[in-house]
Scaffold this active site. Sequence first.
Site, short mmCIF file in Angstrom:
data_model
loop_
_atom_site.label_atom_id
_atom_site.label_comp_id
_atom_site.label_asym_id
_atom_site.label_seq_id
_atom_site.Cartn_x
_atom_site.Cartn_y
_atom_site.Cartn_z
N GLU A 2 1.05 -1.20 -0.08
CA GLU A 2 0.12 0.01 -0.13
C GLU A 2 0.79 1.36 -0.09
O GLU A 2 0.66 2.14 -0.84
CB GLU A 2 -1.04 -0.15 1.18
CG GLU A 2 -2.26 -1.05 0.97
CD GLU A 2 -1.56 -2.40 1.37
OE1 GLU A 2 -0.47 -2.50 1.94
OE2 GLU A 2 -2.57 -3.25 1.08
N GLN A 48 -7.45 -2.13 -1.38
CA GLN A 48 -8.56 -3.01 -1.56
C GLN A 48 -9.59 -3.16 -0.52
O GLN A 48 -10.83 -3.12 -0.39
CB GLN A 48 -8.15 -4.46 -1.59
CG GLN A 48 -8.82 -5.44 -2.09
CD GLN A 48 -7.91 -6.53 -2.92
OE1 GLN A 48 -7.19 -7.23 -1.83
NE2 GLN A 48 -8.14 -6.85 -3.80
N PHE A 49 -9.05 -2.69 0.75
CA PHE A 49 -9.87 -2.69 1.89
C PHE A 49 -9.35 -1.58 3.05
O PHE A 49 -8.13 -1.31 2.95
CB PHE A 49 -10.20 -3.87 2.94
CG PHE A 49 -11.10 -5.05 2.36
CD1 PHE A 49 -12.32 -5.13 2.57
CD2 PHE A 49 -10.04 -5.85 1.59
CE1 PHE A 49 -12.94 -6.05 2.04
CE2 PHE A 49 -11.08 -6.82 1.25
CZ PHE A 49 -12.57 -7.01 1.27
N ILE A 87 -5.18 0.35 4.74
CA ILE A 87 -4.42 1.74 4.24
C ILE A 87 -3.53 2.15 5.27
O ILE A 87 -2.64 2.91 4.75
CB ILE A 87 -5.73 2.76 4.38
CG1 ILE A 87 -5.48 3.88 3.09
CG2 ILE A 87 -5.91 3.45 5.62
CD1 ILE A 87 -6.81 4.70 2.77
N PRO A 101 -0.53 0.89 6.07
CA PRO A 101 0.95 0.98 5.53
C PRO A 101 1.14 2.43 4.78
O PRO A 101 2.44 2.55 4.52
CB PRO A 101 1.01 -0.45 4.79
CG PRO A 101 -0.02 -1.32 5.53
CD PRO A 101 -1.27 -0.48 5.83
N HIS A 160 -11.34 -6.48 7.78
CA HIS A 160 -12.32 -5.96 6.91
C HIS A 160 -13.68 -5.13 6.82
O HIS A 160 -14.50 -5.33 6.48
CB HIS A 160 -12.74 -7.16 5.97
CG HIS A 160 -11.78 -8.10 5.35
ND1 HIS A 160 -11.06 -9.10 6.27
CD2 HIS A 160 -11.16 -8.14 4.13
CE1 HIS A 160 -10.15 -9.73 5.38
NE2 HIS A 160 -10.20 -9.08 4.29
#
Lengths: 429, 334
Positions: free
Chosen positions: B57, B79-80, B84, B86, B126
Amino acid sequence: MASESPRANLKPLSLHVPEPKFRPGDAVDFTAVDIPAAGAARRPDTADEAKEFIDLAYSMVRVLDENNRAVGPWDPKLTPDTLRKMLRNMALVRAFDERMFRAQRQGKTSFYMKSLGEEAVSIGAAAALAADDMVFPSYRQQGVLISRGCPLEDMMNQIYSNSGDKLQGKQLPIMYSERRYSFFSISGNLTTQYPQAVGWAMASASKGDTRIAATWCGEGSTAEGDFHSALTFATVYRAPVIFNVVNNQWAISSFSGFAGAEATTFAARAVGYGIAGLRVDGNDALAVYAATEWAAERARTNQGPTLIEHFTYRAEGHSTSDDPSQYRSAGEPTAWPLGDPVMRLKNHLIALGEWDEERHAAQDLELAEMVKAAQKEAEKNGILGHGLHQPLDTLFDGVFEEMPWHLREQQAQMMAEEEASGRPWARKK
Amino acid sequence: MNMIQAINSALDVMMARDPDVIVMGEDVGYFGGVFRATAGLQAKHGKTRVFDTPITECGIVGVAVGMGAYGLRPVPEIQFADYIYPALDQLVSEAARLRYRSAGEFIAPMTIRSPYGGGIFGGQTHSQSPEGIFTHVSGVKTVIPATPYDAKGLLIAAIEDNDPTIFFEPKRIYNGPFNGHWDRPAENWSKHPGGEVPEGYYKVPLGKANIARSGEALTIICYGTMVHVCQKVVEEAGVDAEIIDLRTLVPLDIDTIEESVKKTGRCMIVHEATRTSGFGAELSALVQERCFYHLEAPIERVTGFDTPYPHSLEWAYFPGPVRIGQALKKIMKD
C-alpha cells in the site's frame, strides 16, 4: 534435577547486536575494508540481463587508480573540460557547505547538512544525467542543483527562509524544491521519495516520454518499507529509474551494520528483485559518472531500473545538530581508504597535465568569494529569526488548492491575534 | 445502477474524458477488483492505464504521488480501508503536504478509493471506518457517498480535484441501501431514487451536504451506510427528524449543519467508526461552538464501540436501530 525440556542439552540462544569497529578514542585501521583494484570490474553491455552480472553488486566499480590515472572498462573517457567542470562543481558544493555551516553556527538559520566527503556522489551523477531527468533527492544532493545551475542565492534564500524564499519559509533549510531544475521537493521522512521516483518514471514511460527519474537515499534508510516497495514496483513495471544508495557508513550515530551491512552489500539488495545492481567507489567521480551513465542508458532503452551503491564516507556530522565525536573515532574521516573525492579528481587532472595546484588554489579562492557574494545578496532578503519575511497570511496558502471555510476562519483568527499581540512583526504584512 | 456500477461508470467516464486518468491497485486490472468496481476498464482503456499492483500500500500511494507530480491523475484502489495503514506515511507526510511544502510547485492530484465499514462479517481486518484519521490530517479531502448517484458524481468531482482525496465506499450498501435490520432482506438500489444514475458525465460538488430528509424536531448528522439506517429508525420512531448526509467530511458543509441545528434545536451524530476522537467528536464540538444557545438538549453521539470490530459479534458492535432508537428517545425527552 533432570530438566523436563526436550532441548535441555542446547545452549541458550543469544542475540547479535552489531557494533562498529571503532569508537571514540580507538585507533582506526581500515585495512579490512575490501577495495578491489581500479579497472578490475567488468563492464556489461547495457542490454545484458541483470542476472548476468550479479558479481558487480558485490565487488566495486573503480576508475581512478593510486597513480591518479583513469583505468579499465568503466573509464568514461571524459574531456578535460568536463572533468574541470565536475571538479569545480564539487569544490563549489564544499565551499557552499562551509559557508552555510558557518551561517548556522552564527545563528542565521536553524539547521544545515553538509556533504563533506561525498560530493562526488551527486556531482558525478548530475553530470551523467540529462538536465531534464527528474531527480528525487534526499537531503545531501545539493550538488545536483549546483550542477544544474541553480543560483546559489536562491538556495540560500531557502536556507534563510527569507523574503526571497519561494517556498515561503514553509520548509526546513536545505529541503529545496526546484521544479525549474527538475528537482523534486525534498521530504524529511526517509526514503518516501523512492516510490515517488518510480511513479514518476512509470508515468514518463506510460506517456511515451524519454525522460527518466533518479533517486537517492542513505544506506540506513534502505531499511524503510518504502525502499522495498519501490524496488518491487520498479522491477514489476521495468520503470526507467536509477536508485542510488549513498553508503556513507553512518546514519546519524548508527553505523551501516544496523541496516544490514555486516551480512551483505547494499547493491546486493538489487539481486533479490532481479534488477541491475552496481557497487561503485563513491569517492571516485569518474566511477560515479560511469555507473550513472550506464544505468541511464539502460533506463532509456527500456532495460529498466538500476540500483547503485555509492561506497563513501560522511566526513562531517549528520547535521548541525549532531556531534560525531561522541560516537566514532576522530581518526575515521582521514583514514578512510578511498580518500577525498575532490583531491582525487584534482590529482587526476594534474596527472593529465590539465590542471595544477596554483589554478586549484585560485579556483578555491574564487569560489569562496562567489559564495560569499551570494550570501551577502541573500542576506539582504533577511535571515531566519530576524522578524517575519513572508506575508503572515501565506501561512494558510497551499494546504488545499482553494481555502475551505475552516482555514479561512483560522486565518482570520491569526490575523486578529497578531493585531492584538503588539509584536513587532504584527504589522509587517 | 447499484453503487459498484456507479463507481465503475464514473471511472469509465473519466478515463474516456482524460487520458491522464489511470486506475491501479491490487487485482483491479484483468479481474476488475474483488468488488468488481473496475470490471471491464482494462479491456476498454488498456493495460497501461488500468493495471494490477504489487501488494504494498505504501508503494501504491507513493507511486501515485510521483505520477501526480508528473501530471497524471491516478485513482489508486486500496482493497479494504483496513489496509490503508501501511500507506499512511505516503498519505499524511507526502501527498497531503506536497502542495504546501513546495509552495505549489508540485501537487499530488490523486483519488484513493477504498471500501470501508462493517456489516459483511468481515472481522477485524475488513470492517473498519478509519475516516477520522484522515480528517485529522491537513491537506487531504475525505469523501463518503451514501447513494449510487452521489458515488458517481462525487467520484468524478474528486478525480477532477487537484488535491489528494480519500474516497471511502460504504461496502455494506454497494448492492442496496441497508436499513440497519440485519435480519431483514436487503433492498435493491433499483427501487431507490439514489439508484437512478445517468450514464454520462455529471458532478456532485465536494463540500456540499445533502439533506436526505427534512424535518423540524431534530437534526441527525451522518454519512455513508448510516444515512439509510437513520432514515429507517426515524421512520419507525415517527420522529420528524432532519437527516443530513454529509457526503464530504473535509471540506465540511458547516452552513447546512448550522442552519439545521438552529432550526431544530436538537442534534444527534451517528457514525460507525469507534467513538473516542472519532469524527463525531469534531462535529459535536462544532455544533456546540456554533449552536449552543439554540440547543434544547445535549448533543447525542451514536457510534461504534471503542473495540476492534468483532467478527461473530458484529451486530452487537454495529450502531443499529436499537442504539440509535434509544439515543433518539433520550434526546427527544427534554
